[in-house]
Design a protein around this motif. Sequence first.
Motif: not given
Length: 475
Positions: A131-150
């Motif tokens: 969490r930073r500056a009013g934003v929650l960041l989720l690290l998402v792993q849909p298909d290893p070894p790839e990942a996203d930030v939501q």
Amino acid sequence: MTAAAGSGPTPGGPLIDLGEVGGPRRPAAPDADPDAAPPPRRLRGAGLLLAAALAGLAGGAAAAPTGPALTESTVPRERADRVYAVDDALYLIGGWPGDPPTRVTARGLPDGAPRWHAVLPDVPRVTWVFRRAGVLLLLVQPDPPEADVQALDADTGAALWRRPGALLGYAEGPGGATLGVLRTPASAPSPAEVTVTAVELRSGAVAWSLRAPAESAVEVGFADADADVPGSRGGAAAPPRDPAGLDGRTLSRVVVGLPTGRVEIHDPGDGRLVGSLSPPPRRGGLPAWLAVSGDLALVQEPGDPAVVAGYDLGRRTRRWAVPWDAQPLGAAGLAAHACGPLICLARPDRTRVALDGATGTTRWTGRWHWLEPVAGQLVGAREPGGELAVVDPASGAVRRQLGGWRLFSAPPVGEAIFVWTDPPRSRTWLGRLDPGTGRVVVLGRTENLLFECHPGRDSVVCRRADGSLGIWRYR
């Protein structure tokens, strides 16, 4: 490699490395001294899992620390496959891993009061939360070894944006906007082209981006580490951070090692190239290994044997070089990290070589399975599941054994919390390391056996043996 302006966010994704787990072993019976008893088990970056460790402790004697009962509250039962404490908030992540939708529930800490609930239909697996500056960041792993930030609104849970990458840290952009700096793919070097992208944290709009060829290495320096440069100003080296950027700190520079050997230094606020280093060209398949510690870039250079060289990032000059006859750094678990005021290089057999950052002189060597700065002290374990010890950073000698105390991972905001569990009496004690003495100071106890635990700003959230979640306030 050039910096380019960008536009809106796009979906996609990299791997989030949460580290390694050391297994438990059956300890000797603890005595009345809380600094001398059974061994630890620690999970980096994701809290402490005690379930297996309790089996190893079951045969031990009951002698344990003393301390007051902690204030306790219970989180109402609801499905939560993963639990994260971030500063003054608790985030419960529900849903089958890999099978959307994912449900996120936010509660306050330490009261556990509900704040919001969000359903994310296209998010299959959350591996970390910031969490930073009013934003929650989720690290998402849909298909290893790839990942996203939501990204979600931290106050309401509303979805803001999602794009591929692993979070490296934050930067201040034009007009004071807070930027999140992401790397795609999450692990570099990589056989694919490497992209570093800075996005405005609330809108997801791209502020700048860098592209580097396949097999480039990307590391970052941190603003709070620049005053702690080994040797040059008498401070302590800041460790190269987790490859997935799991600390979420403010960046001072982005450093890119190209396959040719050239190292480029970029401003994290706008992506500008502000300088470069010119190590010898790589040859013979030597990988693009790179680490940043304080104002030093550590670069592996070819030779017979190869060397690890320390380059001054401010002056852009080579400060020192030391022979390195082990297999290439960055392979087989090799790493560089801070050892108090020194820099440690790790060999494949877990031997640590502690170097003076000013001269490259070897100060000591020692075999440690895990070794890391904690609360102003250097703490390590020689074997997986081994007893924790406080280590003298100047000599590598053990200053104090921590016995039955086990360590919670220190969160981005909050303290490193230690735990002592007494299964026969179903009690757990919480403590923190005194930075002056290296002793664990007892914060208090709970009449519960605690399993998965996560420290927040001034409280700890743990799962009890019956699966319920409790909150224990230690201030």
